[in-house]
Design an enzyme around this catalytic site. Structure first.
Site, PDB file in Angstrom:
ATOM      1  N   LYS A 147      -7.975   4.215  -7.375  1.00 16.91           N
ATOM      2  CA  LYS A 147      -8.377   5.254  -8.321  1.00 16.91           C
ATOM      3  C   LYS A 147      -9.711   5.880  -7.929  1.00 16.91           C
ATOM      4  CE  LYS A 147      -5.879   3.145 -12.180  1.00 16.91           C
ATOM      5  NZ  LYS A 147      -5.975   2.468 -13.492  1.00 16.91           N
ATOM      6  N   THR A 206       3.522  -0.645   8.868  1.00 12.64           N
ATOM      7  CA  THR A 206       4.478  -1.002   9.924  1.00 12.64           C
ATOM      8  C   THR A 206       3.799  -1.126  11.280  1.00 12.64           C
ATOM      9  OG1 THR A 206       6.229   0.143   8.708  1.00 12.64           O
ATOM     10  CG2 THR A 206       6.633  -0.324  11.020  1.00 12.64           C
ATOM     11  N   GLY A 228       0.822  -1.195   0.000  1.00  7.07           N
ATOM     12  CA  GLY A 228       0.000   0.000   0.000  1.00  7.07           C
ATOM     13  C   GLY A 228       0.852   1.239   0.000  1.00  7.07           C
ATOM     14  N   GLY A 269      -0.294   2.730   7.569  1.00  9.11           N
ATOM     15  CA  GLY A 269      -0.207   1.935   8.795  1.00  9.11           C
ATOM     16  C   GLY A 269       0.307   0.531   8.613  1.00  9.11           C
ATOM     17  N   SER A 281      -3.623   2.318 -18.887  1.00  8.42           N
ATOM     18  CA  SER A 281      -4.956   2.695 -18.413  1.00  8.42           C
ATOM     19  C   SER A 281      -5.390   4.081 -18.866  1.00  8.42           C
ATOM     20  CB  SER A 281      -5.008   2.625 -16.883  1.00  8.42           C
ATOM     21  OG  SER A 281      -4.101   3.548 -16.315  1.00  8.42           O
TER      22      SER A 281
END
Length: 899
Positions: free
Chosen positions: A838, A427, A420, A425, A795
């Site tokens: 997106k 870690t 991500g 978050g 895309s």
């Protein structure tokens, strides 16, 4: 209940003829047999046994005989005798009869409905000693009875008399005439000699071990040999089945044969134990000799003035190695290295490296593991919810693993990979997993690692060699089952020194990491108990074999609503605490947090949001610190022995300065500052501290105000982003110009888009007749703003077509609509990846309509429902569908279309 002791002593009644009555009172022994010639001490506490002793032994002037009958539970074996459903007593199976020693045995009363099996043969016994007692405070009567086994009998009929049993019996002992005939049998004579020889060897072995046995030798000369068989066997610890077999041996020859076998077996066990004892004593003697020589060597060194503490350190190191719990093969290797180290002088070149190596072996947690908390799924879920907001999919996967561990404690740990953008978050999630499991946590950063030795370690032949980061991390946490975070696994590189990602293949493979071989250790280490968690911003740089070994869990960006909740419940309390503030000094309303999210941050994570909140906290801290407020003097103020202070205290009870006692924490210090009212953040304070707004919801409307501009959606390592595409035409030679630091794939998409538009120009009314070149006498320039950022991927195909159609038709694209999708030369819209990121990016930019490929409809399941509720998702199968939804009121040239 009985407590019972058996012992061997000289039997004075062996030659007497025992008159056996036809009926005897029966005392049951559970799972224990009393043989003729043995003496046993029992303690009677159960009502049935107390009643039997009282009526048959205590109240009679001449002590009579009672029958001892073995019994066992119905669940243990098939019945061997009469079955009775009444209360019986049980006997433990640890009876010993040897050399006058005695052990107590307890007979516990079973429940009245328990079914027991009575053996068909027993032993008549008489009381040698009888004593009566009363337990306090219950007042229960108990008896202690010493019984002597006399002869075998067979049960003909079993009945009850009150609370105990009686039986009609018949004797199984031979008459004197029958016994004399048996003694003349050659087989009996041979068995007698063999038994006595074996018994004599046993007695001799016991004399060497216990320095006793004189009384036992007398028995061999005075007691008949068929009686001796029972006496010797009664002194061994044998199974209940073997005891019953001995009791059933009525034939003297069979009895002698079995007794010889049991005595010989006991003799062999004594010899084996003696042999083991001698080996142990020999090793102890060798150790004592080495200790004496070392003490002499130490004394010699002291006389020579060459004494140091190095030897003591080596002894301590050896003791530490012995307590490290190494496997046997590794201990042999370490012990061999230690012996070599002891022979070296500290000045030798390899001494230090060998010692550091052994200290590492001693420090590693070979068997030491952290004690896990009791796996409470509700508590774990509550802990995860308190640490992180949202992330339901990740939390559910962690709860599933905990549930499996609860059902199967030795379950293999998963290898999770959180993918991500920064600040979501990843870690901290790994740290929460360790806290939920009750394990220690260790983080290993792999960002920028290019040397394979960072994973596997250096070989000890190199100068400055050291173990790999994995082994070093396990040494630091000192347990073999931590949660190990492999941070930034997608940012490893490779060069001439090796490929760290390839070295991780062995680490993350459950079938291989049981014997992970670090080059520095040079011995296998078990990593199977470690729970590995990896983090990455992108999956593309991770090699496919390594990605195949991990369970990838994607963490997309947060929605504005989620950011608001995270800020109110996590970020603001943490920021206030870090700056020594509290809600008494600074208050940030929800509306102001929303403005910070909308106008000052557009990111997938919450790091910039936290930085802006920290800026507000710093501004508040300056105002609180600059505000001078007179505070009352605390009682804990230290006395200042100066005349000036004494005069001021005498004049007034207030001072402008307070001395804080040592040890007071920051929260208590902050309470010494007083302000009239807390600072409440408003829009004016936001603009003063954070500056003018950086983002505006009208950005898309302003950018799409002219024809030739469309809004696309792209995915980056920082999450989803909105990408504007601008197209313009000018006089030229019909060429296509592309700018914006574009990759080869996106350049090809632009060529495909232009070709498709030129092929369909007449259909859409962009050209008046077939055969007219749309680019005749002009060039087309397509630009992707933010030229400093590299861009690539397929895309943007539908976005490019929309921008070109808008340019040639001079019609503006709707400013509230964004799109994504790959297209083909035939006009089909193909699915793309990163749909969730997106859509979230479009939501952050205030876009209300998103055009997606039809085959990406399934990916909307992962998008939060709160986002979908505020957006309109438009599905496109062909390029015509995209154009129909991208322009206000549909395609204005639809009447010209021939489709």
């Amino acid at each position: 209940m009985f407590k019972k002791e058996t012992k061997v002593q000289r039997i004075t009644t062996m030659a007497e003829s025992v008159e056996l009555p036809s009926r005897l009172a029966i005392l049951p022994f559970r799972n224990k047999v009393l043989l003729p010639g043995a003496i046993i001490r029992i303690r009677c506490t159960s009502p049935s046994s107390v009643k039997l002793v009282e009526q048959e032994l205590w109240q009679r002037e001449e002590k009579g005989l009672i029958g001892i009958l073995p019994v066992r539970d119905a669940a243990e074996i098939k019945p061997l005798g009469p079955v009775v459903s009444q209360g019986t007593d049980s006997v433990d199976q640890s009876a010993k009869v040897l050399g006058g020693s005695s052990d107590s045995h307890k007979l516990e009363t079973k429940k009245p409905n328990d079914v027991v099996h009575w053996h068909s043969r027993g032993v008549a016994a008489r009381a040698l000693h009888l004593s009566r007692g009363v337990e306090k405070p219950s007042g229960r009567v108990t008896y202690i009875v010493v019984l002597e086994g006399l002869c075998r009998f067979s049960v003909q009929e079993l009945s009850t008399r009150g609370t105990y049993h009686t039986a009609r019996i018949s004797s199984l002992e031979m008459t004197k005439t029958e016994m004399e005939q048996v003694e003349q049998d050659p087989d009996f004579i041979m068995l007698s000699r063999q038994f006595k020889a074996t018994a004599m060897e046993l007695i001799s072995a016991l004399e060497l071990k216990q320095k006793t046995g004189g009384r036992t030798k007398v028995l061999l000369d005075t007691v008949p040999v068929h009686k001796l068989a029972d006496i010797f066997v009664a002194s061994f610890e044998i199974s209940f089945e073997e005891q019953l077999s001995m009791l059933d041996s009525v034939d003297p020859k069979v009895r002698l044969s079995k007794a010889t076998e049991l005595v010989d077996r006991h003799l062999q066990s004594i010899r084996v134990a003696e042999k083991i004892s001698q080996k142990v004593e020999g090793q102890l003697s060798k150790s004592q000799k080495e200790f004496l020589l070392r003490q002499q060597m130490r004394a010699i060194k002291e006389e020579l003035g060459d004494n140091d503490d190095d030897e003591d350190d080596l002894v301590a190191l050896e003791r530490k190695m012995q307590g490290a719990g190494m496997p046997q093969n590794i201990w042999k290797h370490a012990h061999r290295e230690l012996r070599r180290l002891k022979k070296m002088q500290p000045q030798q070149p390899g001494y230090t490296s060998s010692r550091v190596y052994l200290e590492l072996l001693a420090d590693l947690p070979w068997q030491r593991a952290s004690e896990e908390l009791e796996l409470d799924l509700r508590a774990a879920r509550k802990r995860l919810d308190s640490d992180h907001y949202g992330l339901a999919k990740v939390k559910q996967r962690i709860i599933e693993y905990l549930a499996v561990r609860k059902l199967k404690p030795d379950a293999r740990g998963p290898v999770l990979c959180f993918v991500g953008p920064p600040g979501v978050g990843k870690t901290s999630l790994a740290s929460s997993i360790a806290a939920a499991l009750g394990r220690k946590f260790v983080r290993i950063s792999l960002g920028g690692v290019k040397d394979e030795a960072d994973i596997r370690g250096h070989r000890r032949t190199y100068v400055g060699s050291m173990p790999g980061r994995l082994i070093d991390g396990l040494k630091r946490v000192a347990v073999c089952n931590p949660v190990m975070l492999l941070d930034e696994v997608d940012k490893t590189g490779s060069d001439v020194r090796g490929d760290p990602a390839s070295a991780l293949l062995e680490v993350l493979d459950p079938e291989q990491n049981k014997t992970f071989n670090d080059h520095y250790l040079n011995v296998p280490f078990d990593l199977s108990k470690v729970i590995f968690v990896a983090t990455a911003n992108r999956m593309q740089p991770i090699p496919p074999p390594l990605l195949d070994r991990m369970e990838v869990i994607e963490l997309p960006g947060y929605t504005p609503e989620e950011k608001l909740q995270i800020a109110m419940h996590h970020l603001i309390p943490r920021v206030l605490d870090q700056h020594g503030l509290s809600s008494e000094f600074l208050q940030v309303p929800e509306e102001m947090v929303k403005l910070v999210i909308q106008r000052y941050t557009r990111e997938a994570g919450v790091r910039n949001l936290e930085r802006n909140l920290a800026a507000l906290a710093r501004a508040a801290a300056v105002k609180v610190a600059e505000q001078e407020q007179v505070v009352p003097l605390n009682k804990g103020m230290r006395g200042l022995a100066t005349p000036l202070m004494e005069n001021r205290l005498a004049d007034s009870t207030e001072v402008e300065m307070e001395v804080i006692p040592m040890g007071v924490n920051s929260r208590e210090i902050s309470n010494t500052f007083k302000i009239a009212s807390p600072l409440i953040v408003d829009e004016a304070m936001l603009e003063k501290v954070l500056g003018p707004p950086r983002f505006d919801d009208r950005e898309a409307a302003d950018r799409v105000s002219t024809p030739g501009v469309s809004v696309g959606l792209v995915w980056t390592s920082f999450g989803g982003e909105v990408q504007f595409v601008e197209a313009t035409a000018m006089a030229g030679k019909g060429e296509l110009h592309l700018t914006g630091q574009l990759g080869d794939v996106i350049k090809e998409s632009a060529q495909i888009a232009l070709t498709w538009v030129r092929a369909r120009a007449t259909d859409f009314g962009l050209a008046t007749a077939d055969g007219i070149n749309l680019l005749e006498g002009r060039d087309v320039h397509v630009h992707f703003p933010a030229g400093a950022v590299p861009k690539d991927g397929p895309s943007a195909g539908v976005t490019l077509v929309t921008a070109l159609v808008s340019l040639f038709s001079k019609k503006r694209v709707r400013s509230d609509t964004a799109m994504t999708g790959e297209m083909t030369l035939r006009g089909l819209v193909l699915p793309v990846g990163g749909v969730k990121d997106k859509v979230l990016a479009a939501h952050r930019h205030g876009i209300k309509r998103v055009i997606l490929p039809e085959r990406n409809l399934k990916d909307l399941v992962e998008v939060p429902s709160s986002v979908l509720a505020n957006m309109e998702i438009l599905i496109a199968k062909r390029m015509e569908d995209v154009l129909d939804n991208a322009f206000e009121g549909g395609c204005p040239w639809r009447q010209h279309s021939k489709l």
